[in-house]
Scaffold this motif. Structure first.
Motif, short mmCIF file in Angstrom:
data_model
loop_
_atom_site.label_atom_id
_atom_site.label_comp_id
_atom_site.label_asym_id
_atom_site.label_seq_id
_atom_site.Cartn_x
_atom_site.Cartn_y
_atom_site.Cartn_z
N VAL A 37 1.06 -1.26 0.08
CA VAL A 37 -0.06 0.17 -0.18
C VAL A 37 0.79 1.17 0.10
N ILE A 38 0.27 2.39 -0.61
CA ILE A 38 1.02 3.57 -0.52
C ILE A 38 0.27 4.45 0.50
N TRP A 39 0.54 4.86 1.60
CA TRP A 39 -0.19 5.58 2.68
C TRP A 39 0.24 7.16 2.25
N GLN A 40 -0.81 7.86 2.39
CA GLN A 40 -0.53 9.46 2.20
C GLN A 40 -0.91 10.04 3.76
N PHE A 41 0.18 10.79 4.05
CA PHE A 41 -0.08 11.48 5.08
C PHE A 41 -0.44 13.19 4.73
N LEU A 42 -1.31 13.77 5.31
CA LEU A 42 -1.55 15.08 4.85
C LEU A 42 -2.24 16.08 5.72
N PHE A 43 -2.10 17.36 5.66
CA PHE A 43 -3.08 18.24 6.21
C PHE A 43 -4.21 18.64 5.38
N TRP A 44 -5.30 19.14 5.99
CA TRP A 44 -6.23 19.73 5.22
C TRP A 44 -6.02 21.15 5.39
N ASN A 45 -6.32 21.96 4.65
CA ASN A 45 -6.09 23.49 4.54
C ASN A 45 -7.13 24.05 5.66
N THR A 46 -8.11 23.49 6.33
CA THR A 46 -8.69 23.84 7.53
C THR A 46 -8.06 23.57 8.61
N ASP A 47 -7.08 22.70 8.72
CA ASP A 47 -6.36 22.46 9.83
C ASP A 47 -5.57 23.48 10.31
N TYR A 48 -5.39 24.67 9.31
CA TYR A 48 -4.54 25.76 9.72
C TYR A 48 -5.29 26.32 11.06
N ASN A 49 -6.49 26.24 11.27
CA ASN A 49 -7.33 26.94 12.39
C ASN A 49 -7.21 26.13 13.63
N GLU A 50 -6.80 24.83 13.56
CA GLU A 50 -6.68 23.99 14.78
C GLU A 50 -5.20 24.09 15.60
N GLN B 260 7.64 19.00 12.60
CA GLN B 260 8.25 20.08 11.94
C GLN B 260 7.37 20.53 10.84
N GLN B 261 6.92 19.68 10.01
CA GLN B 261 6.03 19.90 8.92
C GLN B 261 4.85 20.76 9.09
N TRP B 262 4.27 20.25 10.53
CA TRP B 262 3.38 21.13 11.09
C TRP B 262 3.56 22.61 11.35
N SER B 263 4.66 22.58 11.99
CA SER B 263 5.08 24.11 12.33
C SER B 263 5.41 24.70 11.11
N LEU B 264 5.74 24.42 10.03
CA LEU B 264 5.87 25.04 8.77
C LEU B 264 4.68 25.45 8.32
N PHE B 265 3.75 24.55 8.47
CA PHE B 265 2.33 24.60 7.66
C PHE B 265 1.64 25.84 8.59
#
Length: 98
Positions: free
Chosen positions: A12-25, A78-83
């Motif tokens: 399988v190929i797992w995709q980890f991602l942020f939603w654009n609306t996550d910016y408010n969380e 780290q990615q969350w912080s950049l986001f």
């Protein structure tokens, strides 16, 4: 929806991602699924890695993505912080053939 981590296995190929609306969380988390997954799994990254929503994943799949999230937690944070800062995120690509 920025992809953060692409984790490729023989099955399988797992995709980890942020939603654009996550910016408010405020609490760091990722959404995880396969390309065919409609209802994604949600995993908290802080204070520890834990499941929030199972989505369409089976129990075995949830166990697998939780292990991946634990292994890559620091990079995901780290990615969350950049986001949250509105900065560019580079996708991490991992291939595991075993």
């Amino acid at each position: 929806m920025p992809k953060i981590l692409l984790y490729i296995t023989a099955k399988v190929i797992w995709q980890f991602l942020f939603w654009n609306t996550d910016y408010n969380e405020n609490r760091a988390h990722v959404h995880v699924g396969k390309r065919s997954t409609e209802n994604l799994c949600k995993i908290w990254l802080e204070p520890t890695v834990e499941l929030d929503k199972k989505g369409d994943l089976t129990d075995a799949q949830v166990k697998e993505v939780l292990m991946i999230a634990k292994e890559y937690r620091e990079k995901l944070l780290q990615q969350w912080s950049l986001f949250k800062q509105g900065k560019t995120i580079k996708m991490i690509k991992v291939k595991k053939t075993k």
